[in-house]
Design an enzyme around this catalytic site. Structure first.
Site, PDB file in Angstrom:
ATOM      1  N   PRO A   1      73.487  47.514 -88.717  1.00  0.00           N
ATOM      2  CA  PRO A   1      73.300  46.652 -89.791  1.00  0.00           C
ATOM      3  C   PRO A   1      73.749  47.607 -90.955  1.00  0.00           C
ATOM      4  O   PRO A   1      74.272  47.073 -92.104  1.00  0.00           O
ATOM      5  CB  PRO A   1      71.813  46.482 -89.890  1.00  0.00           C
ATOM      6  CG  PRO A   1      71.351  46.524 -88.442  1.00  0.00           C
ATOM      7  CD  PRO A   1      72.227  47.391 -87.457  1.00  0.00           C
ATOM      8  N   ASN A   2      73.472  48.909 -91.163  1.00  0.00           N
ATOM      9  CA  ASN A   2      73.999  49.749 -91.983  1.00  0.00           C
ATOM     10  C   ASN A   2      75.123  50.594 -91.773  1.00  0.00           C
ATOM     11  O   ASN A   2      75.529  51.531 -92.484  1.00  0.00           O
ATOM     12  CB  ASN A   2      72.738  50.884 -92.248  1.00  0.00           C
ATOM     13  CG  ASN A   2      71.560  49.839 -93.164  1.00  0.00           C
ATOM     14  OD1 ASN A   2      71.775  49.058 -93.772  1.00  0.00           O
ATOM     15  ND2 ASN A   2      70.671  50.298 -92.695  1.00  0.00           N
TER      16      ASN A   2
ATOM     17  N   GLU B   1      87.127  44.916 -86.452  1.00  0.00           N
ATOM     18  CA  GLU B   1      87.954  46.200 -86.270  1.00  0.00           C
ATOM     19  C   GLU B   1      88.340  46.724 -87.595  1.00  0.00           C
ATOM     20  O   GLU B   1      89.412  47.379 -87.525  1.00  0.00           O
ATOM     21  CB  GLU B   1      88.821  46.104 -85.257  1.00  0.00           C
ATOM     22  CG  GLU B   1      88.220  45.729 -84.033  1.00  0.00           C
ATOM     23  CD  GLU B   1      88.925  45.650 -82.812  1.00  0.00           C
ATOM     24  OE1 GLU B   1      90.039  46.496 -82.642  1.00  0.00           O
ATOM     25  OE2 GLU B   1      88.860  44.668 -82.005  1.00  0.00           O
ATOM     26  N   GLY B   2      87.472  46.696 -88.585  1.00  0.00           N
ATOM     27  CA  GLY B   2      87.795  47.344 -90.052  1.00  0.00           C
ATOM     28  C   GLY B   2      88.443  46.369 -90.974  1.00  0.00           C
ATOM     29  O   GLY B   2      89.422  45.678 -90.580  1.00  0.00           O
TER      30      GLY B   2
ATOM     31  N   SER C   1      81.636  48.871 -92.400  1.00  0.00           N
ATOM     32  CA  SER C   1      82.994  49.820 -92.951  1.00  0.00           C
ATOM     33  C   SER C   1      82.684  51.113 -92.866  1.00  0.00           C
ATOM     34  O   SER C   1      83.548  51.883 -92.551  1.00  0.00           O
ATOM     35  CB  SER C   1      83.131  49.209 -94.282  1.00  0.00           C
ATOM     36  OG  SER C   1      83.868  47.749 -94.388  1.00  0.00           O
TER      37      SER C   1
ATOM     38  N   ILE D   1      78.030  42.779 -81.846  1.00  0.00           N
ATOM     39  CA  ILE D   1      78.539  43.327 -80.678  1.00  0.00           C
ATOM     40  C   ILE D   1      79.353  42.136 -79.773  1.00  0.00           C
ATOM     41  O   ILE D   1      78.740  41.338 -79.176  1.00  0.00           O
ATOM     42  CB  ILE D   1      77.712  43.917 -79.946  1.00  0.00           C
ATOM     43  CG1 ILE D   1      76.897  45.175 -80.421  1.00  0.00           C
ATOM     44  CG2 ILE D   1      78.595  44.810 -78.694  1.00  0.00           C
ATOM     45  CD1 ILE D   1      78.090  46.153 -81.261  1.00  0.00           C
TER      46      ILE D   1
END
Ligand code: COS
Length: 378
Positions: free
Chosen positions: A125-126, A360-361, A129, A154
């Site tokens: 959750p934290n 994935e970013g 990015s 996930i």
């Protein structure tokens, strides 16, 4: 680049499977909101698509990255949820390939072969990015580590038999206090939390994975203690080219669907494909797709050559996902009102494409990675 004979043969075989099995059948599962297990069983058990990055010495096909990425495009052209399920296995496997010992690789591939699915547990959750913001802990206790924490979003979380997990091993050292572990699903204390109800990519299983005092032996640590962040960053450098290939698959499907539709849809007494306004939309889609395809193939070539590829992989991811989004929206426009209806696949392609600019970013993070490489280089 020009693909070699072997890769073209493999691509054609997978394309046939996608055209015969995935494209006609996946929408039924999506409609029923059901995991497409029968399609995945054929993909894994009959087609050997379960873990395409598995090296030959551990029972895999030992494919080049160029071939791997080419097949990723094909499967995503069929259905992004199915592609994400299959390639989620590779994402989870990369940390083991990057840092694992031969014993760890054997444990990993034996379990993956038996249980079919694996999952990469980074996000929390934290820690999205800010991948270094992980709060899951791994504390030494005799010959073991005890892992506590909750991972979210996930892919394959609820179906995996084995996980790679990033956890804090030295809270004082920030990203240099993180380590990567292998954790089997059947260890006491591993459980599955909330399953996400997503906008798109509906055939991919996305859940929380909870680690509650999970005891793993010390030999489940991947690489050196406190060196997990680099392993995970290298994993993402590698996997991001695959997201680029997924984007090209979605964009290619949008182009094919829009072109076929434009040739048969008659307005003003002729097929709309005769109008330059429509032709230019299709041509612009083809231009973007070819550039995005070359971008991921170039990243794959660099990985195969052992050359640096961090920037090129981030470029492939950004270009591929932006191309997917643009082509899905533009393809839908060609279908007009019909494109907005669930009867046609374009609205699904739009919903699916969006995640590629995020997972994935995010593409904002990718631009940061690309800029970082440029500032180092010049
Ligand atoms: N390969 C190897 N090492 C890397 C690396 C890479 N790609 N990126 C960073 N590192 C190393 C750095 O060299 C640095 O180590 P040293 O201090 O020894 O040099 C360390 O890791 C920290 O690097 P940095 O300060 O750049 O880390 P940040 O915390 O600023 O994070 C980003 C960098 C933003 C790139 C990273 O957090 C990221 O990729 N975020 C997105 C995560 C993501 O993709 N999440 C989605 C997961 S879904 S599967």
């Amino acid at each position: 680049m020009i693909l070699d004979e072997e890769t073209l043969e493999l691509r054609d075989m997978v394309r046939e499977f996608v055209n015969n099995e995935i494209i006609p059948n996946a929408p039924k599962y999506e409609k029923k909101n059901e995991f497409a297990a029968p399609i995945l069983d054929i993909a894994i058990d009959e087609m050997g698509l379960g873990c395409l990055c598995q090296p030959e010495e551990f029972g895999g096909a030992g494919l080049s990255n160029v071939a791997f990425l080419t097949l990723s495009e094909e499967i995503a052209r069929g259905d992004l949820g199915i592609a994400t399920t299959l390639f989620g296995n590779c994402l989870a496997t990369y940390p083991v390939l990057i840092a694992g010992t031969d014993e760890q690789k054997k444990l990993w591939f034996d379990t993956l072969t038996e249980k079919k699915y694996a999952a990469f547990c980074l996000t929390e959750p934290n820690a999205g990015s800010d991948a270094g913001g992980v709060q899951t802990t791994a504390v030494p206790d005799g010959d073991d580590y005890i892992i506590n924490g909750t991972k979210c979003f996930i892919s394959n979380g609820g179906i995996a038999g084995i996980y790679t997990v990033l956890a804090v091993t030295d809270p004082k050292k920030g990203v240099l206090g993180l380590s990567a572990f292998i954790v089997e699903r059947d260890r006491e204390g591993v459980s599955i939390g909330k399953e996400e109800d997503k906008m798109g990519m509906r055939l991919s299983n996305t859940t929380e994975v909870i680690f509650d005092h999970v005891r793993v032996p010390k030999d489940h640590l991947l690489g050196k203690l406190n060196r997990g962040f680099k392993i995970i960053m290298e994993t993402l450098d590698h996997s991001r080219a695959g997201v680029g290939a997924f984007g090209v698959g979605i964009a290619q499907r949008a182009l094919e669907e829009a072109t076929k539709y434009a040739k048969q849809r008659v307005q003003f007494g002729q097929p709309v494909a005769n109008f330059q306004a429509v032709q230019h939309i299709l041509a612009d889609m083809a231009i973007e797709i070819e550039c995005a395809r070359q971008a991921y193939l170039h990243a794959g070539e660099l990985i195969d050559a052992g050359a640096p590829y961090k920037m090129e992989s981030a470029i492939a991811k950004t270009k591929g996902s932006d191309t997917a989004m643009k082509c899905a929206i533009d393809g839908l426009q060609v279908l007009g009102g019909y494109g907005y209806m669930k009867e046609y696949p374009l609205e699904k392609l739009v919903r699916d494409a969006k995640i590629l600019q995020i997972y994935e970013g995010t593409n904002q993070i990718q631009r940061g990675v690309i800029a970082g490489c440029l500032l180092k280089k010049y």
